[in-house]
Design a protein around this motif. Structure first.
Motif, PDB file in Angstrom:
ATOM      1  N   PRO B  12       0.871  -1.179   0.342  1.00 29.44           N
ATOM      2  CA  PRO B  12       0.435   0.211  -0.448  1.00 29.44           C
ATOM      3  C   PRO B  12       0.562   1.386   0.042  1.00 29.44           C
ATOM      4  O   PRO B  12       0.382   2.072  -0.526  1.00 29.44           O
ATOM      5  N   ALA B  13       1.834   1.425   0.844  1.00 31.68           N
ATOM      6  CA  ALA B  13       2.895   2.059   0.282  1.00 31.68           C
ATOM      7  C   ALA B  13       3.662   2.938  -0.946  1.00 31.68           C
ATOM      8  O   ALA B  13       3.268   3.702  -0.713  1.00 31.68           O
ATOM      9  N   GLY B  14       3.635   1.629  -1.175  1.00 37.67           N
ATOM     10  CA  GLY B  14       4.540   1.965  -2.849  1.00 37.67           C
ATOM     11  C   GLY B  14       3.414   2.501  -4.000  1.00 37.67           C
ATOM     12  O   GLY B  14       4.055   3.314  -4.771  1.00 37.67           O
ATOM     13  N   ILE B  30       9.109  -0.781  -8.151  1.00 40.35           N
ATOM     14  CA  ILE B  30      10.194  -2.154  -8.412  1.00 40.35           C
ATOM     15  C   ILE B  30       9.553  -3.790  -7.310  1.00 40.35           C
ATOM     16  O   ILE B  30       9.228  -3.212  -5.854  1.00 40.35           O
ATOM     17  N   GLU B  31       8.956  -4.067  -6.855  1.00 39.98           N
ATOM     18  CA  GLU B  31       7.969  -5.040  -6.069  1.00 39.98           C
ATOM     19  C   GLU B  31       8.866  -6.614  -6.513  1.00 39.98           C
ATOM     20  O   GLU B  31       9.290  -7.241  -7.688  1.00 39.98           O
ATOM     21  N   ARG B  32       9.402  -7.325  -5.152  1.00 42.39           N
ATOM     22  CA  ARG B  32      10.205  -8.871  -4.959  1.00 42.39           C
ATOM     23  C   ARG B  32       9.143 -10.142  -5.704  1.00 42.39           C
ATOM     24  O   ARG B  32       9.223 -10.629  -6.169  1.00 42.39           O
ATOM     25  N   GLY B  38       1.976  -6.151  -1.198  1.00 43.11           N
ATOM     26  CA  GLY B  38       2.260  -6.289  -0.486  1.00 43.11           C
ATOM     27  C   GLY B  38       1.584  -6.962   0.305  1.00 43.11           C
ATOM     28  O   GLY B  38       0.651  -8.229   0.542  1.00 43.11           O
ATOM     29  N   ILE B  39       1.971  -7.033   2.044  1.00 42.15           N
ATOM     30  CA  ILE B  39       1.085  -7.921   3.306  1.00 42.15           C
ATOM     31  C   ILE B  39      -0.608  -8.365   3.016  1.00 42.15           C
ATOM     32  O   ILE B  39      -1.295  -8.807   3.126  1.00 42.15           O
ATOM     33  N   LEU B  40      -0.898  -7.069   1.982  1.00 39.47           N
ATOM     34  CA  LEU B  40      -2.717  -6.724   2.301  1.00 39.47           C
ATOM     35  C   LEU B  40      -3.068  -7.985   1.123  1.00 39.47           C
ATOM     36  O   LEU B  40      -4.280  -8.131   1.889  1.00 39.47           O
ATOM     37  N   HIS B  46     -11.836  -8.005   7.472  1.00 39.07           N
ATOM     38  CA  HIS B  46     -12.142  -6.886   6.587  1.00 39.07           C
ATOM     39  C   HIS B  46     -12.237  -5.613   7.441  1.00 39.07           C
ATOM     40  O   HIS B  46     -11.532  -6.256   8.957  1.00 39.07           O
ATOM     41  N   GLY B  47     -11.464  -4.245   7.337  1.00 44.02           N
ATOM     42  CA  GLY B  47     -11.103  -3.431   8.476  1.00 44.02           C
ATOM     43  C   GLY B  47      -9.597  -2.867   8.388  1.00 44.02           C
ATOM     44  O   GLY B  47      -9.462  -1.919   8.732  1.00 44.02           O
ATOM     45  N   PHE B  48      -9.834  -2.262   6.588  1.00 40.62           N
ATOM     46  CA  PHE B  48      -8.945  -2.233   5.802  1.00 40.62           C
ATOM     47  C   PHE B  48      -9.349  -0.344   5.645  1.00 40.62           C
ATOM     48  O   PHE B  48     -10.610  -0.491   4.249  1.00 40.62           O
ATOM     49  N   GLY B 288       5.116   4.622   5.051  1.00 41.03           N
ATOM     50  CA  GLY B 288       4.874   3.235   5.511  1.00 41.03           C
ATOM     51  C   GLY B 288       5.266   2.368   6.375  1.00 41.03           C
ATOM     52  O   GLY B 288       5.712   2.774   7.041  1.00 41.03           O
ATOM     53  N   ASN B 289       5.311   1.250   6.478  1.00 39.61           N
ATOM     54  CA  ASN B 289       5.797   0.170   7.348  1.00 39.61           C
ATOM     55  C   ASN B 289       7.510   0.132   7.812  1.00 39.61           C
ATOM     56  O   ASN B 289       7.938  -0.170   8.495  1.00 39.61           O
ATOM     57  N   VAL B 290       8.103   0.546   6.816  1.00 40.78           N
ATOM     58  CA  VAL B 290       9.613   0.684   6.969  1.00 40.78           C
ATOM     59  C   VAL B 290      10.143   2.165   7.513  1.00 40.78           C
ATOM     60  O   VAL B 290      11.073   1.850   8.002  1.00 40.78           O
ATOM     61  N   LEU B 296      -3.107   0.730  11.485  1.00 44.07           N
ATOM     62  CA  LEU B 296      -4.261   1.590   9.796  1.00 44.07           C
ATOM     63  C   LEU B 296      -3.146   1.646   8.533  1.00 44.07           C
ATOM     64  O   LEU B 296      -2.089   2.471   8.715  1.00 44.07           O
ATOM     65  N   VAL B 297      -4.050   0.723   7.813  1.00 41.39           N
ATOM     66  CA  VAL B 297      -3.340   1.009   6.626  1.00 41.39           C
ATOM     67  C   VAL B 297      -3.476   2.256   5.929  1.00 41.39           C
ATOM     68  O   VAL B 297      -2.653   3.215   5.043  1.00 41.39           O
ATOM     69  N   ASP B 298      -4.974   3.465   6.426  1.00 45.72           N
ATOM     70  CA  ASP B 298      -4.888   4.695   6.285  1.00 45.72           C
ATOM     71  C   ASP B 298      -3.651   5.432   6.017  1.00 45.72           C
ATOM     72  O   ASP B 298      -3.626   6.317   5.485  1.00 45.72           O
TER      73      ASP B 298
HETATM   74  C1  FAD Z   1      -1.439  -8.955   9.921  1.00 45.87           C
HETATM   75  C2  FAD Z   1      -1.699  -7.162   9.658  1.00 45.87           C
HETATM   76  C3  FAD Z   1      -3.409  -7.141   9.822  1.00 45.87           C
HETATM   77  C4  FAD Z   1      -3.143  -5.617   9.554  1.00 45.87           C
HETATM   78  N1  FAD Z   1      -4.821  -5.542  10.139  1.00 45.87           N
HETATM   79  C5  FAD Z   1      -4.875  -4.634   9.843  1.00 45.87           C
HETATM   80  C6  FAD Z   1      -6.351  -4.210   9.801  1.00 45.87           C
HETATM   81  O1  FAD Z   1      -8.068  -4.748   9.901  1.00 45.87           O
HETATM   82  N2  FAD Z   1      -6.590  -2.927   9.467  1.00 45.87           N
HETATM   83  C7  FAD Z   1      -5.473  -1.854   8.656  1.00 45.87           C
HETATM   84  O2  FAD Z   1      -5.244  -0.538   8.014  1.00 45.87           O
HETATM   85  N3  FAD Z   1      -4.001  -2.619   9.008  1.00 45.87           N
HETATM   86  C8  FAD Z   1      -3.907  -3.689   8.815  1.00 45.87           C
HETATM   87  N4  FAD Z   1      -2.720  -3.946   9.084  1.00 45.87           N
HETATM   88  C9  FAD Z   1      -1.937  -3.149   8.500  1.00 45.87           C
HETATM   89  C10 FAD Z   1      -1.576  -2.705   7.323  1.00 45.87           C
HETATM   90  O3  FAD Z   1      -1.816  -4.137   6.158  1.00 45.87           O
HETATM   91  C11 FAD Z   1      -0.004  -1.982   7.056  1.00 45.87           C
HETATM   92  O4  FAD Z   1       0.627  -1.250   8.553  1.00 45.87           O
HETATM   93  C12 FAD Z   1       0.295  -1.849   5.418  1.00 45.87           C
HETATM   94  O5  FAD Z   1       0.011  -2.819   4.831  1.00 45.87           O
HETATM   95  C13 FAD Z   1       1.547  -1.855   5.575  1.00 45.87           C
HETATM   96  O6  FAD Z   1       2.328  -1.746   3.250  1.00 45.87           O
HETATM   97  P1  FAD Z   1       3.436  -1.476   3.735  1.00 45.87           P
HETATM   98  O7  FAD Z   1       3.467  -1.373   2.069  1.00 45.87           O
HETATM   99  O8  FAD Z   1       4.340  -0.408   4.019  1.00 45.87           O
HETATM  100  O9  FAD Z   1       4.138  -2.868   3.550  1.00 45.87           O
HETATM  101  P2  FAD Z   1       4.201  -3.970   2.760  1.00 45.87           P
HETATM  102  O10 FAD Z   1       2.628  -4.190   2.625  1.00 45.87           O
HETATM  103  O11 FAD Z   1       4.353  -5.077   3.716  1.00 45.87           O
HETATM  104  O12 FAD Z   1       4.455  -4.207   1.669  1.00 45.87           O
HETATM  105  C14 FAD Z   1       6.337  -3.822   1.111  1.00 45.87           C
HETATM  106  C15 FAD Z   1       6.789  -4.630  -0.101  1.00 45.87           C
HETATM  107  O13 FAD Z   1       7.503  -4.462  -0.336  1.00 45.87           O
HETATM  108  C16 FAD Z   1       8.644  -5.587  -0.816  1.00 45.87           C
HETATM  109  N5  FAD Z   1      10.161  -5.576  -0.231  1.00 45.87           N
HETATM  110  C17 FAD Z   1      10.048  -5.473   0.129  1.00 45.87           C
HETATM  111  N6  FAD Z   1      11.417  -5.606   0.197  1.00 45.87           N
HETATM  112  C18 FAD Z   1      12.002  -5.152  -1.194  1.00 45.87           C
HETATM  113  C19 FAD Z   1      12.834  -5.195  -2.137  1.00 45.87           C
HETATM  114  N7  FAD Z   1      14.579  -5.350  -1.836  1.00 45.87           N
HETATM  115  N8  FAD Z   1      12.921  -5.122  -3.371  1.00 45.87           N
HETATM  116  C20 FAD Z   1      11.488  -5.352  -4.375  1.00 45.87           C
HETATM  117  N9  FAD Z   1      10.180  -5.208  -3.645  1.00 45.87           N
HETATM  118  C21 FAD Z   1      11.111  -5.781  -1.826  1.00 45.87           C
HETATM  119  C22 FAD Z   1       7.365  -6.504  -0.243  1.00 45.87           C
HETATM  120  O14 FAD Z   1       7.277  -7.386  -1.160  1.00 45.87           O
HETATM  121  C23 FAD Z   1       6.296  -6.082  -0.329  1.00 45.87           C
HETATM  122  O15 FAD Z   1       5.166  -7.027  -1.402  1.00 45.87           O
HETATM  123  C24 FAD Z   1      -2.050  -5.254   9.564  1.00 45.87           C
HETATM  124  C25 FAD Z   1      -1.265  -6.043   8.749  1.00 45.87           C
HETATM  125  C26 FAD Z   1      -0.834  -6.806   9.189  1.00 45.87           C
HETATM  126  C27 FAD Z   1       1.122  -7.824   9.000  1.00 45.87           C
END
Ligand code: FAD
Ligand code: SF4
Lengths: 114, 410
Positions: B12-14, B30-32, B38-40, B46-48, B288-290, B296-298
């Motif tokens: 979601p961040a990217g 770029i996505e591996r 991602g984690i979604l 539900h809850g996003f 994002g999570n980095v 919350l994903v919002d």
């Molecule tokens: C189990 C769980 C339940 C959740 N429940 C909720 C909820 O109910 N409601 C809500 O709002 N939020 C929820 N969240 C939080 C929300 O989902 C996360 O905060 C959000 O997904 C983070 O987004 P992100 O893009 O930062 O990371 P991610 O979704 O982790 O995406 C990171 C991406 O980067 C890629 N990547 C990493 N390193 C590299 C590299 N070197 N080269 C290329 N690609 C790479 C990965 O493959 C991945 O696709 C939950 C999180 C988890 C783990």
């Protein structure tokens, strides 16, 4: 005696119900919440069903509304036997009117044919 | 290969960063993994998106809304970024081989990873049947593998709670969730809808002291802990199970970040960023999570929009002031993001922070040069729930000292 935690706001009041008495709610919404929870608790169901010819073996699905909580397990049993074929579009109905609740199970995402 | 803005990670961040950046610049995402989201994609509950869409979507639904807007963005799947350098050259690896790419700006959006058993030191044997919660989530929800029939969960963070419900719905029995802290780690709504709904016991101030089993887990010894988190010997008891789920927390994925010497925050374990989500190296942004683990994903999407916009402006040659004013974490504040205010011309800035301890009836405050410039009442603040304070950008633009604090309302 039954204990509830109200999730209508971030305070999360702990509400105790004993017979006619409802205690612990800091506002009227807590009472409403508990009444609903005692009368007819409902939840959104999210799970997966098998999918063929797609990127993954499972397709995430959800109910398009809330189903009575006591039917969740029954719904799971029905959905365990469902298998669909790609392509699927987000929102496609996967199972209609589950257990006569008037609620459909729909696809949470699209999956193309592989 | 050359691009204006390279984004590492398609969660979601990217995604949100890419959609914003493409309005102003050429973008490569770029996505591996073999798909975006991602984690979604594995968070099927539900809850996003309650804030952005006004309704609770599932993870895949939330992701698809953004994936549909990828037109005009160069998306590279199955491609891992191996290295980056200060001049924004990257080393990439894909099934076609290893190659280089050069960008004017980079956005780090790699998300986070899970803590593992070795990071929490549980003694005992090393049998099969032990999974981190996120791995279990992927195996069950995406691969369709059922992992076990009798499950013990260590840790009460959101991922663990969500998995407790998932296992139960799939027909397994969750024997209990054990949490070493006196308070649950996850959101209250998850405690209620994932545990209470299914009568799954939550044992606070408890931990696992030993894992038992030769080839497969046969059970665990659990014990109550004292104030210093030391197990109390007399309370030790055996809980039979065939599966142990470790839900002991997430940490930002910062291997790439560390290697090039970007400044990290000791508390968040992510890069220090300014109000434009820029790290300590010019032209390298993060969101994002980095940066810090979000509940919350919002909030992830909001921070990504800022990163996308500011990175595109940087790529287009805009220069900014760098005043480097630190945002101090004041009373009952554990950390604040952004950590630095550089004085960018921004209409609004949102400070995200976590509190050290739960408090009811409080006011969160922004202090600029010792004076309260913004206040917001909150009914309650809790460590697992991120707090936000949105302020007008010009309030802090020329500040010399900034801090955020949480005070009890008298
Ligand atoms: C189990 C769980 C339940 C959740 N429940 C909720 C909820 O109910 N409601 C809500 O709002 N939020 C929820 N969240 C939080 C929300 O989902 C996360 O905060 C959000 O997904 C983070 O987004 P992100 O893009 O930062 O990371 P991610 O979704 O982790 O995406 C990171 C991406 O980067 C890629 N990547 C990493 N390193 C590299 C590299 N070197 N080269 C290329 N690609 C790479 C990965 O493959 C991945 O696709 C939950 C999180 C988890 C783990
Ligand atoms: S009872 Fe009222 S104050 Fe308490 S949690 Fe429910 S809505 Fe909030």
């Amino acid at each position: 005696m039954r204990k509830f935690i109200c999730i209508q706001c971030p305070l999360g009041c702990e509400i105790i119900v004993e017979g006619e008495r409802i205690e612990g709610n800091k506002c009227p919404r807590g009472k409403e919440y508990v009444m609903q929870e005692m009368k007819n608790p409902k939840r959104v169901l999210t799970t997966t069903v098998f999918i063929e010819n797609a990127i993954h073996p499972m397709l995430p699905v959800r109910s398009n509304g809330e189903v009575p909580k006591e039917l969740l397990k029954e719904c799971m049993k029905i959905l365990a036997g469902v298998k669909v074929k790609a392509p699927v579009k987000k929102g496609d109905v996967i199972y209609k009117n589950i257990l006569n609740t008037g609620i459909d199970i729909i696809a949470s995402r699209s999956m193309e044919r592989k | 290969m050359k691009t204006d803005v390279a984004i590492i990670g398609g969660g979601p961040a990217g995604l949100a960063a890419a959609i914003e950046a493409k309005k102003h610049a050429k973008v490569t995402l770029i996505e591996r993994n073999e798909e975006l989201g991602g984690i979604l994609q594995q968070c099927i509950h539900h809850g996003f998106g309650n804030f952005i869409f006004g309704e609770a979507l599932t993870g895949p639904e939330y992701a698809e809304h953004f994936i549909e807007q990828m037109e005009g963005i160069d998306v590279m799947l199955n491609t891992t970024v191996l290295e980056i350098d200060k001049n924004k050259r990257m080393l990439l690896s894909s099934p076609d081989g290893v190659f280089e790419m050069e960008a004017k700006a980079i956005i780090l959006a790699m998300g986070c990873r899970e803590r593992t058993r070795t990071q929490i030191f549980i003694p005992g044997t090393r049998p099969a049947g032990i999974y981190t919660a996120g791995t279990a989530q992927r195996l069950i929800n995406i691969e369709g593998v059922m992992l076990g029939k009798h499950v013990v969960i260590l840790g009460s963070g959101d991922v663990g709670l969500i998995m407790a419900r998932r296992f139960t719905l799939e027909g397994a029995k969750v024997e209990g969730v054990y949490e070493i802290m006196p308070k649950p780690g996850g959101l209250t709504r998850n405690i209620v809808q994932c545990l209470y709904d299914f009568d799954i016991p939550l044992h606070l101030s408890h931990t696992i002291v030993e894992i038992v089993g030769k080839r497969r887990v046969e059970g665990v010894f659990v014990a109550k802990v004292d104030e210093n988190f030391k197990p109390i010997e007399e309370t030790k008891r055996f809980v039979p199970c065939d599966t142990l789920i470790l839900a002991v927390g997430l940490i930002p994925e910062n291997e790439l970040t560390k290697k090039i010497g970007i400044e990290l925050d000791d508390i968040t374990a992510g890069p220090v960023v300014d109000e434009g989500m820029e790290t300590s190296i010019e032209g390298i942004f993060a969101c994002g999570n980095v940066v810090h683990v979000h509940d919350l994903v919002d909030d992830v999407s909001f921070s990504a929009i800022i990163a996308g916009r500011e990175a595109a402006k940087y790529a287009n040659g805009r220069k900014i002031k760098r005043r480097k004013i630190k945002v101090k974490a004041g009373e009952n504040v554990r950390y604040v993001v952004p950590q630095i205010i550089n004085g960018r011309d921004m209409e609004e800035i949102t400070f995200y922070f976590r509190v050290k301890k739960e408090m009811e009836n409080v006011v969160t405050r922004l202090l600029v040069d010792g004076e309260v410039r913004k206040e917001k009442r909150e009914l309650i603040v809790k460590p697992p729930e991120m707090v936000r304070l949105k302020v007008k950008g010009d309030l802090v633009m020329n500040a010399n000292s900034i801090s955020i604090e949480v005070k009890k309302v008298a």
